[in-house]
Scaffold this active site. Structure first.
Site, PDB file in Angstrom:
ATOM      1  N   LEU A 145      65.751 -58.298 -13.957  1.00  0.00           N
ATOM      2  CA  LEU A 145      66.648 -57.259 -13.436  1.00  0.00           C
ATOM      3  C   LEU A 145      67.993 -57.927 -13.185  1.00  0.00           C
ATOM      4  O   LEU A 145      68.052 -58.968 -12.527  1.00  0.00           O
ATOM      5  CB  LEU A 145      66.118 -56.708 -12.102  1.00  0.00           C
ATOM      6  CG  LEU A 145      65.361 -55.386 -12.086  1.00  0.00           C
ATOM      7  CD1 LEU A 145      65.083 -54.977 -10.645  1.00  0.00           C
ATOM      8  CD2 LEU A 145      66.101 -54.279 -12.792  1.00  0.00           C
ATOM      9  N   ASP A 146      69.070 -57.354 -13.710  1.00  0.00           N
ATOM     10  CA  ASP A 146      70.402 -57.933 -13.507  1.00  0.00           C
ATOM     11  C   ASP A 146      70.719 -58.044 -12.014  1.00  0.00           C
ATOM     12  O   ASP A 146      70.242 -57.234 -11.208  1.00  0.00           O
ATOM     13  CB  ASP A 146      71.473 -57.070 -14.189  1.00  0.00           C
ATOM     14  CG  ASP A 146      71.394 -57.159 -15.707  1.00  0.00           C
ATOM     15  OD1 ASP A 146      70.812 -58.140 -16.205  1.00  0.00           O
ATOM     16  OD2 ASP A 146      71.913 -56.257 -16.384  1.00  0.00           O
ATOM     17  N   PRO A 147      71.560 -59.023 -11.628  1.00  0.00           N
ATOM     18  CA  PRO A 147      71.882 -59.216 -10.203  1.00  0.00           C
ATOM     19  C   PRO A 147      72.381 -57.956  -9.496  1.00  0.00           C
ATOM     20  O   PRO A 147      72.026 -57.714  -8.339  1.00  0.00           O
ATOM     21  CB  PRO A 147      72.970 -60.293 -10.235  1.00  0.00           C
ATOM     22  CG  PRO A 147      72.694 -61.063 -11.476  1.00  0.00           C
ATOM     23  CD  PRO A 147      72.171 -60.064 -12.468  1.00  0.00           C
ATOM     24  N   GLU A 148      73.196 -57.140 -10.183  1.00  0.00           N
ATOM     25  CA  GLU A 148      73.772 -55.961  -9.526  1.00  0.00           C
ATOM     26  C   GLU A 148      72.843 -54.752  -9.518  1.00  0.00           C
ATOM     27  O   GLU A 148      73.236 -53.668  -9.091  1.00  0.00           O
ATOM     28  CB  GLU A 148      75.104 -55.589 -10.199  1.00  0.00           C
ATOM     29  CG  GLU A 148      76.214 -56.608  -9.979  1.00  0.00           C
ATOM     30  CD  GLU A 148      76.399 -56.972  -8.508  1.00  0.00           C
ATOM     31  OE1 GLU A 148      76.507 -56.056  -7.673  1.00  0.00           O
ATOM     32  OE2 GLU A 148      76.408 -58.178  -8.188  1.00  0.00           O
ATOM     33  N   VAL A 149      71.631 -54.935 -10.024  1.00  0.00           N
ATOM     34  CA  VAL A 149      70.655 -53.840 -10.063  1.00  0.00           C
ATOM     35  C   VAL A 149      69.629 -54.035  -8.947  1.00  0.00           C
ATOM     36  O   VAL A 149      69.090 -55.125  -8.778  1.00  0.00           O
ATOM     37  CB  VAL A 149      69.932 -53.791 -11.431  1.00  0.00           C
ATOM     38  CG1 VAL A 149      68.935 -52.637 -11.464  1.00  0.00           C
ATOM     39  CG2 VAL A 149      70.943 -53.667 -12.566  1.00  0.00           C
TER      40      VAL A 149
END
Length: 305
Positions: A38-42
């Site tokens: 999962l991307d950091p901003e998600v």
């Protein structure tokens, strides 16, 4: 020693690797792995496999995911999400399209579609991740990939402000789908630059937000010796595969010894992979697969002794 699948609520700002690293420190075990980045901003659901359950992480990943995202029409970015630099802007006004136009457009994305992954992604080309090319200002041809959009729909009104239009969508999809690419492709079909300005994963591997625990909650439960009750058995990670319950002790023994079987020894039709479950304990015995060169036989893929 913990064994099972733990649905973690990953907060924004953390990488999936950060979550695993922190969990290893909290639980004092190295045998931990996540089930898809999962991307950091998600934010959202990140199932983590612990102990013996690490053997089923691939199957948890294959079970599909669901997201809620905010699509922003009127501006595109280098990363296709809110973290990137602006690439292009084009003013959007309420006369340009309405919610019926959006709903019809979203319908066109249902099913198997082709995506070109973002430059800022971990997809590998020639053994190198795309984001590594992007950071070096190198361009490389990105391969088109087929992804499965099982369902997509608008879940908010259209919000026109400051020359942009924002609306929320819910997406149920197979693995490998980039929601930010979906957002930019929606913009392309509308004739406007676009990006994804927010994303939350609301379901992954059959786990939903209400199942998920924050790292802080996990730490507290671990200190109270009550975390094991929150773990799901590894069998839960295999529910996406067909299964057969085995009562016969002789067949159980053959399975646990990793012996091959003829397909016609079982009433069920076996097309690809099959999970054998102990009919008494409900525990998984093994995962079998069709033999690559002998269609009439099945052979063990993973045995759980």
């Amino acid at each position: 020693m913990y064994n099972g699948i733990l649905p973690v609520y990953k907060e924004r700002g953390l990488t999936s690797h950060d979550v695993v690293f922190k969990l290893r420190k909290i639980l004092k075990t190295k045998k931990i792995g996540h089930t898809g980045t999962l991307d950091p901003e998600v934010a959202g659901v990140l199932p983590v496999c612990i102990g013996n359950a690490t053997r089923v992480s691939d199957y948890v990943m294959d079970m599909g995911k669901a997201y809620e995202a905010t699509v922003s029409i009127g501006r595109s970015t280098t990363t296709e999400d809110q973290t990137g630099d602006t690439l292009e802007t084009k003013g959007v006004h309420s006369a340009d399209f309405n919610k019926d136009d959006i709903d019809r457009l979203l319908e066109s994305f249902k099913g198997i579609i082709e995506q070109i992954p973002p430059m800022y992604s971990s997809v590998k080309v020639n053994g190198k991740k795309l984001y590594e090319y992007a950071r070096n200002n190198e361009t490389v041809e990105r391969p088109k990939r087929k992804v499965n959009i099982k369902d997509i729909g608008r879940i908010s009104e259209l919000d026109f402000k400051e020359n942009e239009c924002h609306f929320k969508i819910r997406v149920i999809c197979g693995k490998g789908t980039y929601i930010r690419t979906l957002a930019t492709d929606i913009g392309v079909k509308l004739g406007f630059p676009a990006h994804m300005s927010k994303l939350t994963r609301i379901e992954s591997g059959g786990f939903v937000l209400k199942d998920s625990l924050t790292l802080e909650q996990i730490k507290e439960l671990h200190e109270q010796d009550s975390l094991q009750n929150k773990l799901f058995p590894l069998e839960y990670g295999l529910k996406g595969l067909p299964s057969i319950k085995i009562k016969d002790s002789h067949i159980k023994k053959r399975i646990l010894n990793g012996q091959k079987f003829n397909k016609n020894e079982f009433d069920n039709k076996i097309k690809d992979q099959i999970v054998f479950i102990d009919g008494d304990s409900e525990k998984v015995l093994a995962i079998y697969m069709v033999h690559p060169t002998k269609e009439s036989e099945i052979k063990p893929k993973k045995v759980f002794n």
